[in-house]
Design a protein around this motif. Structure first.
Motif, PDB file in Angstrom:
ATOM      1  N   ASP A   1      -7.230  -1.511  -2.225  1.00 24.83           N
ATOM      2  CA  ASP A   1      -7.299  -1.157  -0.730  1.00 24.83           C
ATOM      3  C   ASP A   1      -8.745  -0.515  -0.551  1.00 24.83           C
ATOM      4  O   ASP A   1      -9.404  -0.828   0.557  1.00 24.83           O
ATOM      5  CB  ASP A   1      -6.163  -0.107  -0.494  1.00 24.83           C
ATOM      6  CG  ASP A   1      -4.786  -0.883  -0.259  1.00 24.83           C
ATOM      7  OD1 ASP A   1      -4.765  -2.334  -0.144  1.00 24.83           O
ATOM      8  OD2 ASP A   1      -3.634  -0.163  -0.243  1.00 24.83           O
ATOM      9  N   ALA A   2      -9.282   0.292  -1.590  1.00 24.48           N
ATOM     10  CA  ALA A   2     -10.559   0.734  -1.279  1.00 24.48           C
ATOM     11  C   ALA A   2     -11.514  -0.099  -1.355  1.00 24.48           C
ATOM     12  O   ALA A   2     -12.555  -0.118  -0.573  1.00 24.48           O
ATOM     13  CB  ALA A   2     -10.854   1.708  -2.423  1.00 24.48           C
ATOM     14  N   LEU A   3     -11.485  -1.321  -1.986  1.00 19.74           N
ATOM     15  CA  LEU A   3     -12.607  -2.420  -2.152  1.00 19.74           C
ATOM     16  C   LEU A   3     -12.499  -3.129  -0.829  1.00 19.74           C
ATOM     17  O   LEU A   3     -13.386  -3.237  -0.213  1.00 19.74           O
ATOM     18  CB  LEU A   3     -11.833  -3.215  -3.299  1.00 19.74           C
ATOM     19  CG  LEU A   3     -12.595  -3.375  -4.680  1.00 19.74           C
ATOM     20  CD1 LEU A   3     -11.916  -4.087  -5.772  1.00 19.74           C
ATOM     21  CD2 LEU A   3     -14.036  -3.632  -4.618  1.00 19.74           C
ATOM     22  N   PHE A   4     -11.272  -3.302  -0.245  1.00 20.91           N
ATOM     23  CA  PHE A   4     -10.950  -3.641   1.083  1.00 20.91           C
ATOM     24  C   PHE A   4     -11.728  -2.968   2.176  1.00 20.91           C
ATOM     25  O   PHE A   4     -12.417  -3.479   2.993  1.00 20.91           O
ATOM     26  CB  PHE A   4      -9.721  -3.985   1.262  1.00 20.91           C
ATOM     27  CG  PHE A   4      -9.390  -4.794   2.831  1.00 20.91           C
ATOM     28  CD1 PHE A   4      -9.531  -6.166   2.895  1.00 20.91           C
ATOM     29  CD2 PHE A   4      -8.646  -3.981   3.957  1.00 20.91           C
ATOM     30  CE1 PHE A   4      -9.661  -6.714   4.233  1.00 20.91           C
ATOM     31  CE2 PHE A   4      -8.847  -4.513   4.866  1.00 20.91           C
ATOM     32  CZ  PHE A   4      -8.905  -5.959   5.127  1.00 20.91           C
ATOM     33  N   ALA A   5     -11.673  -1.632   2.008  1.00 17.90           N
ATOM     34  CA  ALA A   5     -12.174  -0.727   3.102  1.00 17.90           C
ATOM     35  C   ALA A   5     -13.637  -0.779   3.104  1.00 17.90           C
ATOM     36  O   ALA A   5     -14.415  -0.782   3.970  1.00 17.90           O
ATOM     37  CB  ALA A   5     -11.787   0.806   2.647  1.00 17.90           C
ATOM     38  N   TYR A   6     -14.158  -0.872   1.770  1.00 18.76           N
ATOM     39  CA  TYR A   6     -15.643  -1.134   1.603  1.00 18.76           C
ATOM     40  C   TYR A   6     -16.150  -2.498   2.135  1.00 18.76           C
ATOM     41  O   TYR A   6     -17.272  -2.481   2.946  1.00 18.76           O
ATOM     42  CB  TYR A   6     -16.194  -1.002   0.132  1.00 18.76           C
ATOM     43  CG  TYR A   6     -17.620  -1.334  -0.304  1.00 18.76           C
ATOM     44  CD1 TYR A   6     -18.606  -0.537   0.387  1.00 18.76           C
ATOM     45  CD2 TYR A   6     -17.937  -2.513  -0.823  1.00 18.76           C
ATOM     46  CE1 TYR A   6     -20.009  -1.016   0.112  1.00 18.76           C
ATOM     47  CE2 TYR A   6     -19.176  -3.015  -0.898  1.00 18.76           C
ATOM     48  CZ  TYR A   6     -20.008  -2.220  -0.499  1.00 18.76           C
ATOM     49  OH  TYR A   6     -21.440  -2.431  -0.636  1.00 18.76           O
TER      50      TYR A   6
ATOM     51  N   SER B   1       0.861  -1.259  -0.097  1.00 17.68           N
ATOM     52  CA  SER B   1       0.127  -0.008  -0.090  1.00 17.68           C
ATOM     53  C   SER B   1       0.841   1.115  -0.052  1.00 17.68           C
ATOM     54  O   SER B   1       1.777   1.269   0.576  1.00 17.68           O
ATOM     55  CB  SER B   1      -0.997  -0.115   1.449  1.00 17.68           C
ATOM     56  OG  SER B   1      -1.763  -1.011   1.463  1.00 17.68           O
ATOM     57  N   THR B   2       0.220   2.294  -0.595  1.00 19.91           N
ATOM     58  CA  THR B   2       1.086   3.571  -0.520  1.00 19.91           C
ATOM     59  C   THR B   2       1.102   3.981   0.745  1.00 19.91           C
ATOM     60  O   THR B   2       2.055   4.625   1.268  1.00 19.91           O
ATOM     61  CB  THR B   2       0.390   4.490  -1.621  1.00 19.91           C
ATOM     62  OG1 THR B   2       0.343   4.021  -3.015  1.00 19.91           O
ATOM     63  CG2 THR B   2       1.176   5.922  -1.553  1.00 19.91           C
ATOM     64  N   SER B   3       0.033   3.963   1.389  1.00 16.59           N
ATOM     65  CA  SER B   3      -0.077   4.359   2.792  1.00 16.59           C
ATOM     66  C   SER B   3      -1.218   3.724   3.530  1.00 16.59           C
ATOM     67  O   SER B   3      -2.288   3.107   2.900  1.00 16.59           O
ATOM     68  CB  SER B   3      -0.455   5.781   2.633  1.00 16.59           C
ATOM     69  OG  SER B   3      -1.046   6.389   4.049  1.00 16.59           O
ATOM     70  N   PRO B   4      -1.112   3.300   4.959  1.00 14.03           N
ATOM     71  CA  PRO B   4      -2.282   2.596   5.312  1.00 14.03           C
ATOM     72  C   PRO B   4      -3.713   3.564   5.455  1.00 14.03           C
ATOM     73  O   PRO B   4      -4.726   2.861   5.586  1.00 14.03           O
ATOM     74  CB  PRO B   4      -1.959   2.712   7.099  1.00 14.03           C
ATOM     75  CG  PRO B   4      -0.420   2.864   6.939  1.00 14.03           C
ATOM     76  CD  PRO B   4      -0.133   3.536   5.754  1.00 14.03           C
TER      77      PRO B   4
ATOM     78  N   ARG C   1      -3.228  -1.568  -6.721  1.00  8.17           N
ATOM     79  CA  ARG C   1      -3.115  -1.605  -5.118  1.00  8.17           C
ATOM     80  C   ARG C   1      -4.005  -0.572  -4.435  1.00  8.17           C
ATOM     81  O   ARG C   1      -4.503  -1.008  -3.689  1.00  8.17           O
ATOM     82  CB  ARG C   1      -1.817  -1.499  -4.492  1.00  8.17           C
ATOM     83  CG  ARG C   1      -1.863  -1.803  -3.141  1.00  8.17           C
ATOM     84  CD  ARG C   1      -2.177  -3.300  -2.758  1.00  8.17           C
ATOM     85  NE  ARG C   1      -2.473  -3.201  -1.452  1.00  8.17           N
ATOM     86  CZ  ARG C   1      -1.836  -3.778  -0.329  1.00  8.17           C
ATOM     87  NH1 ARG C   1      -0.600  -4.403  -0.698  1.00  8.17           N
ATOM     88  NH2 ARG C   1      -2.304  -3.821   0.937  1.00  8.17           N
ATOM     89  N   PRO C   2      -4.226   0.609  -4.960  1.00  6.82           N
ATOM     90  CA  PRO C   2      -5.272   1.629  -4.344  1.00  6.82           C
ATOM     91  C   PRO C   2      -6.538   1.042  -4.804  1.00  6.82           C
ATOM     92  O   PRO C   2      -7.284   1.462  -3.566  1.00  6.82           O
ATOM     93  CB  PRO C   2      -4.826   2.997  -5.052  1.00  6.82           C
ATOM     94  CG  PRO C   2      -3.352   2.739  -5.517  1.00  6.82           C
ATOM     95  CD  PRO C   2      -3.238   1.421  -5.984  1.00  6.82           C
ATOM     96  N   ASP C   3      -6.804   0.857  -5.856  1.00 10.45           N
ATOM     97  CA  ASP C   3      -8.071   0.207  -5.874  1.00 10.45           C
ATOM     98  C   ASP C   3      -8.272  -1.158  -5.172  1.00 10.45           C
ATOM     99  O   ASP C   3      -9.528  -0.997  -4.635  1.00 10.45           O
ATOM    100  CB  ASP C   3      -8.314  -0.256  -7.358  1.00 10.45           C
ATOM    101  CG  ASP C   3      -8.633   1.160  -8.296  1.00 10.45           C
ATOM    102  OD1 ASP C   3      -8.833   2.250  -7.751  1.00 10.45           O
ATOM    103  OD2 ASP C   3      -9.032   1.056  -9.371  1.00 10.45           O
TER     104      ASP C   3
ATOM    105  N   SER D   1      -6.023  -9.162   6.431  1.00 11.20           N
ATOM    106  CA  SER D   1      -5.501  -7.711   6.509  1.00 11.20           C
ATOM    107  C   SER D   1      -5.432  -7.364   4.914  1.00 11.20           C
ATOM    108  O   SER D   1      -5.938  -8.030   4.221  1.00 11.20           O
ATOM    109  CB  SER D   1      -3.882  -7.790   6.600  1.00 11.20           C
ATOM    110  OG  SER D   1      -3.014  -8.693   5.588  1.00 11.20           O
ATOM    111  N   ALA D   2      -5.309  -6.161   4.706  1.00 15.73           N
ATOM    112  CA  ALA D   2      -5.117  -5.421   3.109  1.00 15.73           C
ATOM    113  C   ALA D   2      -4.364  -6.028   2.504  1.00 15.73           C
ATOM    114  O   ALA D   2      -4.477  -6.603   1.203  1.00 15.73           O
ATOM    115  CB  ALA D   2      -4.882  -3.887   3.310  1.00 15.73           C
ATOM    116  N   ASP D   3      -3.159  -6.638   3.062  1.00 19.39           N
ATOM    117  CA  ASP D   3      -2.380  -7.470   2.143  1.00 19.39           C
ATOM    118  C   ASP D   3      -2.911  -8.897   1.811  1.00 19.39           C
ATOM    119  O   ASP D   3      -2.557  -9.280   0.780  1.00 19.39           O
ATOM    120  CB  ASP D   3      -1.023  -7.674   3.181  1.00 19.39           C
ATOM    121  CG  ASP D   3      -0.166  -6.368   3.036  1.00 19.39           C
ATOM    122  OD1 ASP D   3      -0.290  -5.226   2.542  1.00 19.39           O
ATOM    123  OD2 ASP D   3       0.951  -6.380   3.791  1.00 19.39           O
TER     124      ASP D   3
END
Length: 422
Positions: free
Chosen positions: A136-141, A32-35, A132-134, A99-101
Motif C-alpha cells: 500500500d505504501a508503494l502504491f501511495a508513492y 488493507s488494514t485501513s484506507p 500488504r502495508p508495504d 486501485s490499491a487492491d
C-alpha cells in the motif's frame, strides 16, 4: 525437428496445466488494514519511495534516457523480448485507474488489473512475500508521481511462450503466492534481512540458477544471468564462491558503496548499488548481511583439479600482465591503493570465467555513490588485445599467486566480445 516436438509437448502440458489451474484457484487476497495505509500522506509517500528504492523498481520501469517509471525498458530473455510497462499514475497508459487492491494483486498474485497473467520477468515470485502495508505504501508513492502518457510497447515472445495458457502452466509448476513468514527462532535483524533479500530485493532473480523454463532454484547459490553474459556469484556462506570469508561489515560496505577491501561491484550489480542499495539504511543493509551470512553453502561438487595452463601460455600471460596490469594491480597481483588484489580474487577464481573476461574486454567500473563518490575504474582492453591474447591473460590470472582455476579459450572470449553490456 526435436525443437518442434519439444514445443508441441510443452504446449500440451501447458494446456493441461492451465485446465488444472482453472479448477484449482490459488489466488490469495489480503485486505488493507485501513484506507489510510495507501492514502497520499507524506509518511506513506516517503515510506513508499524508500521501498521502491529497495525493490529497484525504477531500473526496470525506466527506459535509457526516459522518464522515470514511464516504462519502455526492454529485457531480452531466452524466450523473446519483454518490455516493462508504464507505472506512473496516468489513467490510460499507466496505472492511474488502478486501485490499491489491483496493485496488491499484481505484486502478490502476478495478475494485472484485467486478470491477465503477468510474466515473471516482473519478479512477483519474490514480491509475493511483500506485506500488504508495504504494498500500500508503494502504491501511495507511485500515485504521487507525475503522470506520463506513454504507450506501452508490446512484448515480443516466441510461440508458445506468448500464450497465457503456457504461462498458466508455468505458474502451476513454479509459483505459489505467500507473504514472508517470520521465523520465531531467529531475531528481528535476521527476519528483516530475509524479508529484504527474499522479497523486495528479489536477489534470487540473478543470484540463483535458472532451469530451461526460466524458473530459479532460489538458493542464492549463484547463476549465469541469461542473455546478458554476467555471472551473479553465490551469496551463501560458501568459503570458495560465496561470502563465507566476508565479515558483515564488509558486506554492508560493498552493498552500500560498491567497494570493500579487495572487491568492487561492476556490471549489472553496479547499477543495483547505484540506484537501489546505496539509498538503504545502515540497519537494513546490516540485516541483509546477517541473513546472507546465515545461508548454508551447498555441498561443493567434486571436480578434478583444474588443469594448469601450458607454460607458453603462462609466459605470454605474464608478459601481457606486465604490459597492461601490473602498474595498478602490483607485480604479484597484490593490489595497489584503490586497485584490488588479484591474488584470491573471487571474480578470477570462480569456475565460471565470464566476469573476468567481460572486465578485461569492457573494463570494470564501480558505481559512483555517496560513500564512494569518485570511484576508480579499470579501462577496457578489448580494443588492444585480440581474443587469443585476452584468453591468455585471463588464463594466467586464474592460475597465478595461489589462484587455481581452469584456463579459458579464445572461443569463450569471442562469445562475450559482442554481448551487450546490459
Amino acid at each position: 525437428m526435436k525443437r518442434r516436438v519439444l514445443m508441441s509437448v510443452l504446449l500440451l502440458l501447458a494446456v493441461a496445466a492451465a485446465a488444472i489451474a482453472l479448477a484449482w484457484p490459488r489466488e490469495q487476497f489480503i485486505a488493507s488494514t485501513s484506507p489510510g495505509d495507501h492514502a497520499p500522506t507524506e509518511t506513506n509517500i516517503a515510506r513508499g519511495a524508500y521501498l521502491a528504492r529497495a525493490g529497484d523498481c525504477m531500473a526496470c520501469h525506466t527506459a535509457r534516457g526516459g522518464v522515470p517509471y514511464a516504462g519502455g525498458r526492454a529485457l531480452d530473455t531466452p524466450f523473446g523480448r519483454l518490455v516493462a510497462p508504464n507505472i506512473t499514475p496516468e489513467p490510460t497508459t499507466g496505472i492511474g485507474s488502478w486501485s490499491a487492491d489491483d496493485f496488491w494483486r499484481a505484486l502478490h498474485n502476478g495478475k494485472s488489473k484485467d486478470g491477465r497473467l503477468l510474466y515473471p520477468a516482473f519478479p512477483y515470485t519474490a514480491y509475493t512475500k511483500v506485506t500488504r502495508p508495504d504494498a500500500d505504501a508503494l502504491f501511495a508513492y507511485l500515485r504521487s508521481l507525475p503522470p506520463v502518457r506513454q504507450q506501452n510497447t508490446p512484448h515480443d515472445l516466441r510461440f508458445p511462450y506468448n500464450q497465457q495458457l503456457t504461462l498458466a502452466g508455468w505458474r502451476l509448476l513454479y509459483f505459489k503466492p505467500g507473504v514472508q513468514q517470520t521465523d520465531s527462532a531467529k531475531d528481528i535483524r535476521w527476519n528483516r534481512g530475509a524479508y529484504l533479500v527474499e522479497g523486495l530485493g528479489h536477489c534470487a532473480a540473478c543470484h540463483s540458477t535458472r532451469n530451461r523454463f526460466g524458473a530459479t532454484d532460489s538458493t542464492l547459490g549463484g547463476g549465469l544471468i541469461p542473455t546478458i553474459g554476467w555471472y551473479a556469484p553465490s551469496l551463501t556462506s560458501s568459503a570458495e564462491a560465496g561470502l563465507g570469508k566476508w565479515s558483515e561489515a564488509h558486506i554492508v560496505q560493498l552493498l552500500g558503496t560498491g567497494v570493500a577491501p579487495g572487491a568492487s561491484v561492476t556490471g549489472p550489480m553496479a547499477e543495483v548499488v547505484a540506484q537501489s542499495l546505496q539509498y538503504m539504511s545502515a540497519d537494513d543493509l546490516g540485516a541483509m548481511a546477517v541473513y546472507l551470512k546465515s545461508l548454508p553453502a551447498a555441498p561443493a561438487p567434486e571436480r578434478p583439479a583444474p588443469p594448469r595452463p601450458a607454460e607458453q601460455v603462462m609466459r605470454q600471460g605474464e608478459k601481457l600482465y606486465g604490459q597492461h596490469c601490473a602498474a595498478c594491480h602490483g607485480e604479484r597481483g597484490e593490489g595497489k591503493g584503490p586497485y584490488p588484489a588479484l591474488s584470491g580474487n573471487r571474480a578470477l577464481t570462480l569456475a565460471e570465467p565470464v566476469n573476468a573476461i567481460r572486465v578485461v574486454l569492457n573494463g570494470g567500473f564501480a558505481p559512483g555513490t555517496a560513500g564512494n563518490p569518485r570511484p576508480y575504474g579499470m579501462p577496457p582492453f578489448g580494443h588492444a588485445m585480440d581474443d587469443a591474447q585476452v584468453a591468455t591473460l585471463v588464463s594466467y590470472l586464474r592460475a597465478s599467486w595461489g589462484n587455481a582455476a581452469a584456463p579459458v579459450s579464445s572461443a569463450e572470449v569471442n562469445r562475450y566480445r559482442s554481448v551487450p553490456l546490459d
